[in-house]
Design a protein around this motif. Structure first.
Motif, PDB file in Angstrom:
ATOM      1  N   LYS A  90      -9.977 -25.533 -28.251  1.00 25.91           N
ATOM      2  CA  LYS A  90      -9.750 -26.818 -27.583  1.00 25.91           C
ATOM      3  C   LYS A  90     -10.420 -27.990 -28.315  1.00 25.91           C
ATOM      4  O   LYS A  90     -10.301 -29.132 -27.863  1.00 25.91           O
ATOM      5  CB  LYS A  90     -10.285 -26.761 -26.148  1.00 25.91           C
ATOM      6  CG  LYS A  90      -9.725 -25.625 -25.297  1.00 25.91           C
ATOM      7  CD  LYS A  90      -8.258 -25.826 -25.024  1.00 25.91           C
ATOM      8  CE  LYS A  90      -7.648 -24.692 -24.230  1.00 25.91           C
ATOM      9  NZ  LYS A  90      -8.125 -24.590 -22.867  1.00 25.91           N
ATOM     10  N   HIS A  94      -2.756 -31.123 -22.892  1.00 25.97           N
ATOM     11  CA  HIS A  94      -2.128 -31.303 -21.576  1.00 25.97           C
ATOM     12  C   HIS A  94      -3.133 -31.260 -20.432  1.00 25.97           C
ATOM     13  O   HIS A  94      -4.206 -30.661 -20.525  1.00 25.97           O
ATOM     14  CB  HIS A  94      -0.956 -30.334 -21.357  1.00 25.97           C
ATOM     15  CG  HIS A  94      -1.300 -28.903 -21.085  1.00 25.97           C
ATOM     16  ND1 HIS A  94      -0.376 -27.893 -21.224  1.00 25.97           N
ATOM     17  CD2 HIS A  94      -2.441 -28.284 -20.667  1.00 25.97           C
ATOM     18  CE1 HIS A  94      -0.928 -26.742 -20.899  1.00 25.97           C
ATOM     19  NE2 HIS A  94      -2.175 -26.946 -20.565  1.00 25.97           N
ATOM     20  N   GLY A 129      -8.407 -28.273 -16.306  1.00 26.17           N
ATOM     21  CA  GLY A 129      -8.748 -27.915 -17.679  1.00 26.17           C
ATOM     22  C   GLY A 129      -7.938 -28.783 -18.625  1.00 26.17           C
ATOM     23  O   GLY A 129      -7.191 -29.663 -18.176  1.00 26.17           O
ATOM     24  N   ILE A 130      -8.085 -28.553 -19.907  1.00 23.04           N
ATOM     25  CA  ILE A 130      -7.272 -29.271 -20.904  1.00 23.04           C
ATOM     26  C   ILE A 130      -6.639 -28.212 -21.808  1.00 23.04           C
ATOM     27  O   ILE A 130      -7.325 -27.281 -22.235  1.00 23.04           O
ATOM     28  CB  ILE A 130      -8.141 -30.234 -21.758  1.00 23.04           C
ATOM     29  CG1 ILE A 130      -8.760 -31.325 -20.886  1.00 23.04           C
ATOM     30  CG2 ILE A 130      -7.317 -30.851 -22.890  1.00 23.04           C
ATOM     31  CD1 ILE A 130      -9.671 -32.295 -21.651  1.00 23.04           C
ATOM     32  N   GLY A 131      -5.347 -28.351 -22.095  1.00 24.58           N
ATOM     33  CA  GLY A 131      -4.662 -27.393 -22.963  1.00 24.58           C
ATOM     34  C   GLY A 131      -4.914 -27.698 -24.435  1.00 24.58           C
ATOM     35  O   GLY A 131      -5.400 -28.771 -24.790  1.00 24.58           O
ATOM     36  N   ALA A 135      -3.019 -30.275 -16.396  1.00 24.60           N
ATOM     37  CA  ALA A 135      -2.111 -29.415 -15.649  1.00 24.60           C
ATOM     38  C   ALA A 135      -1.006 -28.999 -16.637  1.00 24.60           C
ATOM     39  O   ALA A 135      -1.306 -28.696 -17.795  1.00 24.60           O
ATOM     40  CB  ALA A 135      -1.569 -30.087 -14.408  1.00 24.60           C
ATOM     41  N   PHE A 136       0.253 -29.045 -16.231  1.00 22.89           N
ATOM     42  CA  PHE A 136       1.314 -28.698 -17.180  1.00 22.89           C
ATOM     43  C   PHE A 136       2.034 -29.953 -17.678  1.00 22.89           C
ATOM     44  O   PHE A 136       3.203 -29.907 -18.053  1.00 22.89           O
ATOM     45  CB  PHE A 136       2.300 -27.719 -16.544  1.00 22.89           C
ATOM     46  CG  PHE A 136       2.061 -26.278 -16.917  1.00 22.89           C
ATOM     47  CD1 PHE A 136       1.571 -25.910 -18.161  1.00 22.89           C
ATOM     48  CD2 PHE A 136       2.368 -25.260 -16.020  1.00 22.89           C
ATOM     49  CE1 PHE A 136       1.373 -24.592 -18.507  1.00 22.89           C
ATOM     50  CE2 PHE A 136       2.183 -23.924 -16.352  1.00 22.89           C
ATOM     51  CZ  PHE A 136       1.678 -23.593 -17.601  1.00 22.89           C
ATOM     52  N   LEU A 155      -2.696 -26.406  -8.779  1.00 25.48           N
ATOM     53  CA  LEU A 155      -2.410 -27.434  -9.799  1.00 25.48           C
ATOM     54  C   LEU A 155      -1.035 -27.295 -10.443  1.00 25.48           C
ATOM     55  O   LEU A 155      -0.306 -28.271 -10.605  1.00 25.48           O
ATOM     56  CB  LEU A 155      -3.485 -27.367 -10.885  1.00 25.48           C
ATOM     57  CG  LEU A 155      -3.496 -28.467 -11.921  1.00 25.48           C
ATOM     58  CD1 LEU A 155      -3.833 -29.811 -11.300  1.00 25.48           C
ATOM     59  CD2 LEU A 155      -4.480 -28.155 -13.045  1.00 25.48           C
ATOM     60  N   SER A 200      -9.906 -20.988 -19.058  1.00 25.97           N
ATOM     61  CA  SER A 200     -10.986 -21.984 -18.995  1.00 25.97           C
ATOM     62  C   SER A 200     -11.647 -22.044 -17.623  1.00 25.97           C
ATOM     63  O   SER A 200     -12.759 -22.565 -17.506  1.00 25.97           O
ATOM     64  CB  SER A 200     -10.459 -23.367 -19.380  1.00 25.97           C
ATOM     65  OG  SER A 200      -9.457 -23.774 -18.479  1.00 25.97           O
ATOM     66  N   GLN A 201     -10.998 -21.515 -16.600  1.00 26.48           N
ATOM     67  CA  GLN A 201     -11.546 -21.626 -15.237  1.00 26.48           C
ATOM     68  C   GLN A 201     -12.277 -20.357 -14.787  1.00 26.48           C
ATOM     69  O   GLN A 201     -12.834 -20.326 -13.684  1.00 26.48           O
ATOM     70  CB  GLN A 201     -10.415 -21.940 -14.236  1.00 26.48           C
ATOM     71  CG  GLN A 201      -9.593 -23.161 -14.586  1.00 26.48           C
ATOM     72  CD  GLN A 201     -10.402 -24.441 -14.670  1.00 26.48           C
ATOM     73  OE1 GLN A 201     -11.169 -24.758 -13.770  1.00 26.48           O
ATOM     74  NE2 GLN A 201     -10.255 -25.183 -15.763  1.00 26.48           N
ATOM     75  N   GLN A 247      -0.140 -20.096 -24.199  1.00 27.98           N
ATOM     76  CA  GLN A 247      -0.095 -19.106 -23.109  1.00 27.98           C
ATOM     77  C   GLN A 247       0.116 -17.706 -23.665  1.00 27.98           C
ATOM     78  O   GLN A 247      -0.498 -16.745 -23.187  1.00 27.98           O
ATOM     79  CB  GLN A 247       1.017 -19.462 -22.114  1.00 27.98           C
ATOM     80  CG  GLN A 247       0.919 -20.859 -21.516  1.00 27.98           C
ATOM     81  CD  GLN A 247      -0.409 -21.145 -20.846  1.00 27.98           C
ATOM     82  OE1 GLN A 247      -1.037 -20.247 -20.287  1.00 27.98           O
ATOM     83  NE2 GLN A 247      -0.867 -22.386 -20.905  1.00 27.98           N
ATOM     84  N   ALA A 300      -7.361 -25.242 -10.643  1.00 26.26           N
ATOM     85  CA  ALA A 300      -6.576 -24.935 -11.842  1.00 26.26           C
ATOM     86  C   ALA A 300      -6.701 -23.439 -12.127  1.00 26.26           C
ATOM     87  O   ALA A 300      -7.456 -22.726 -11.458  1.00 26.26           O
ATOM     88  CB  ALA A 300      -7.103 -25.743 -13.019  1.00 26.26           C
ATOM     89  N   THR A 301      -6.005 -22.991 -13.135  1.00 27.06           N
ATOM     90  CA  THR A 301      -6.041 -21.574 -13.511  1.00 27.06           C
ATOM     91  C   THR A 301      -6.320 -21.476 -15.016  1.00 27.06           C
ATOM     92  O   THR A 301      -6.818 -22.419 -15.608  1.00 27.06           O
ATOM     93  CB  THR A 301      -4.695 -20.910 -13.152  1.00 27.06           C
ATOM     94  OG1 THR A 301      -3.650 -21.689 -13.739  1.00 27.06           O
ATOM     95  CG2 THR A 301      -4.485 -20.847 -11.654  1.00 27.06           C
ATOM     96  N   GLY A 302      -6.006 -20.340 -15.617  1.00 27.08           N
ATOM     97  CA  GLY A 302      -6.196 -20.180 -17.066  1.00 27.08           C
ATOM     98  C   GLY A 302      -7.589 -19.668 -17.390  1.00 27.08           C
ATOM     99  O   GLY A 302      -8.476 -19.611 -16.536  1.00 27.08           O
ATOM    100  N   GLU A 358      -3.115 -16.495 -25.460  1.00 28.02           N
ATOM    101  CA  GLU A 358      -4.189 -16.066 -24.553  1.00 28.02           C
ATOM    102  C   GLU A 358      -3.895 -14.685 -23.958  1.00 28.02           C
ATOM    103  O   GLU A 358      -4.701 -14.147 -23.205  1.00 28.02           O
ATOM    104  CB  GLU A 358      -4.376 -17.091 -23.416  1.00 28.02           C
ATOM    105  CG  GLU A 358      -5.038 -18.381 -23.891  1.00 28.02           C
ATOM    106  CD  GLU A 358      -5.318 -19.356 -22.757  1.00 28.02           C
ATOM    107  OE1 GLU A 358      -5.021 -19.050 -21.586  1.00 28.02           O
ATOM    108  OE2 GLU A 358      -5.817 -20.453 -23.058  1.00 28.02           O
TER     109      GLU A 358
HETATM  110  N1  LIG Z   1      -1.482 -24.915 -16.727  1.00 25.08           N
HETATM  111  C1  LIG Z   1      -2.790 -24.415 -16.910  1.00 25.08           C
HETATM  112  C2  LIG Z   1      -3.802 -25.325 -16.276  1.00 25.08           C
HETATM  113  O1  LIG Z   1      -3.936 -24.988 -14.911  1.00 25.08           O
HETATM  114  C3  LIG Z   1      -5.089 -25.215 -17.041  1.00 25.08           C
HETATM  115  O2  LIG Z   1      -6.073 -25.993 -16.436  1.00 25.08           O
HETATM  116  C4  LIG Z   1      -4.913 -25.698 -18.461  1.00 25.08           C
HETATM  117  C5  LIG Z   1      -5.887 -25.096 -19.437  1.00 25.08           C
HETATM  118  O3  LIG Z   1      -5.456 -23.803 -19.757  1.00 25.08           O
HETATM  119  P1  LIG Z   1      -6.381 -22.599 -20.152  1.00 25.08           P
HETATM  120  O4  LIG Z   1      -7.436 -22.532 -19.130  1.00 25.08           O
HETATM  121  O5  LIG Z   1      -5.535 -21.372 -20.139  1.00 25.08           O
HETATM  122  O6  LIG Z   1      -6.915 -22.906 -21.492  1.00 25.08           O
HETATM  123  O7  LIG Z   1      -3.636 -25.457 -18.893  1.00 25.08           O
HETATM  124  C6  LIG Z   1      -3.035 -24.276 -18.400  1.00 25.08           C
HETATM  125  O8  LIG Z   1      -1.916 -24.107 -19.120  1.00 25.08           O
END
Ligand SMILES: N[C@@H]1[C@@H](O)[C@H](O)[C@@H](COP(=O)(O)O)O[C@@H]1O
Length: 254
Positions: free
Chosen positions: A204, A136, A130-132, A138-139, A67, A43-44, A165, A39-41, A168
């Motif tokens: 979160k 959410h 991660g969790i949005g 993923a997306f 992801l 949180s990772q 998004q 995953a990205t964002g 952040e």
């Molecule tokens: N789509 C990404 C996911 O890959 C990520 O795991 C999750 C948590 O996001 P973030 O780490 O920016 O809080 O939602 C984001 O929008």
């Protein structure tokens, strides 16, 4: 679900990154290679930092899947998840066996089809997710599609997700955040043998409470993780702060 609560994101990332490394090594040992989802964002950040520092992973036996990715964003855009993974992971572990990034710049359905063909041949051993703020996974924004068996799907992004998004700092304004993305589906994430979910930050806390303590529901997409046979949930004290005391009791490192 195994619940872990840490004092800060750094400790959280060290623990979740180390567990990911352990799972990857186990898969390589038992069947000769490992298929992973990253995953990205924000949180990772710490989790990936830890993972790239792990010394004894044979990365030449690891196949990487991605992801989720925005539709229509160039790879040079600061918010591009391909750029994120390239800079924060792929360039740092250059011997990966194969890298399967999502290209959201071309026909989205064709890209899903291309990736579906590949990923169906690579059962996932470890998924990092991660969790949005809107719950959410993923997306897959609420109400998420819990039914489709297609590994990658085209999704609409809701306003809460797009605001996160922007908040952040990945985009200058809400209008700049794409309205669509390619996401791994809920069913395909759930088909991973092991899931490591890293969720730091007070932003979160509400989503974490809703997804962990409420009934499983498409309105809280990450609540589906309650049903996974081997999911480790990594929180920090801030993302865990709304959990009820009785729920927190099951946590390790509390
Ligand atoms: N789509 C990404 C996911 O890959 C990520 O795991 C999750 C948590 O996001 P973030 O780490 O920016 O809080 O939602 C984001 O929008």
């Amino acid at each position: 679900m195994k619940l872990h609560i840490f004092s800060d994101p750094k400790n959280l990332g060290q623990a979740s990154g180390s567990l990911a490394a352990e799972h990857i090594k186990q898969a390589i040992q038992s069947k000769g290679q490992a298929n992973i989802i990253l995953a990205t964002g924000t949180s990772q950040f710490e989790t990936l930092n830890q993972l790239i520092q792990e010394k004894d992973i044979d990365w030449s036996k690891v196949v990487l899947f991605h992801l989720d990715e925005y539709i229509g964003l160039t790879i040079t855009h600061p918010a591009s998840f391909r750029k994120y993974l390239t800079e924060r992971f792929i360039q740092l572990v250059p011997t990966l066996q194969a890298v399967n990034l999502i290209n959201g710049e071309q026909d989205a359905q064709a890209e899903c089809h291309r990736l579906n063909e590949i990923i169906r041949q690579h059962p996932i051993d470890v998924a990092l997710v991660g969790i949005g703020e809107n719950g959410h996974l993923a997306f897959n924004d609420p109400p998420a599609n819990f039914e489709t068996k297609n590994p990658y799907i085209v999704v609409q992004l809701d306003e809460a997700c797009r605001k996160q998004q922007m908040g952040e700092g990945w985009f200058p304004s809400l209008e700049d955040v794409p309205q669509q993305a390619i996401s791994m589906s809920i069913q395909h994430i759930m088909a991973s043998k092991k899931i490591i979910c890293s969720v730091p930050d007070f932003r979160k806390a509400e989503a974490v409470k809703n997804c962990l303590e409420n009934e499983v529901s498409p309105w809280f997409p990450a609540s589906i993780l309650q049903k996974h046979a081997d999911c480790s949930m990594f929180l920090d004290q801030h993302s865990a702060e709304l959990l009820s005391p009785s729920f927190r009791k099951q946590a390790f490192n509390a």
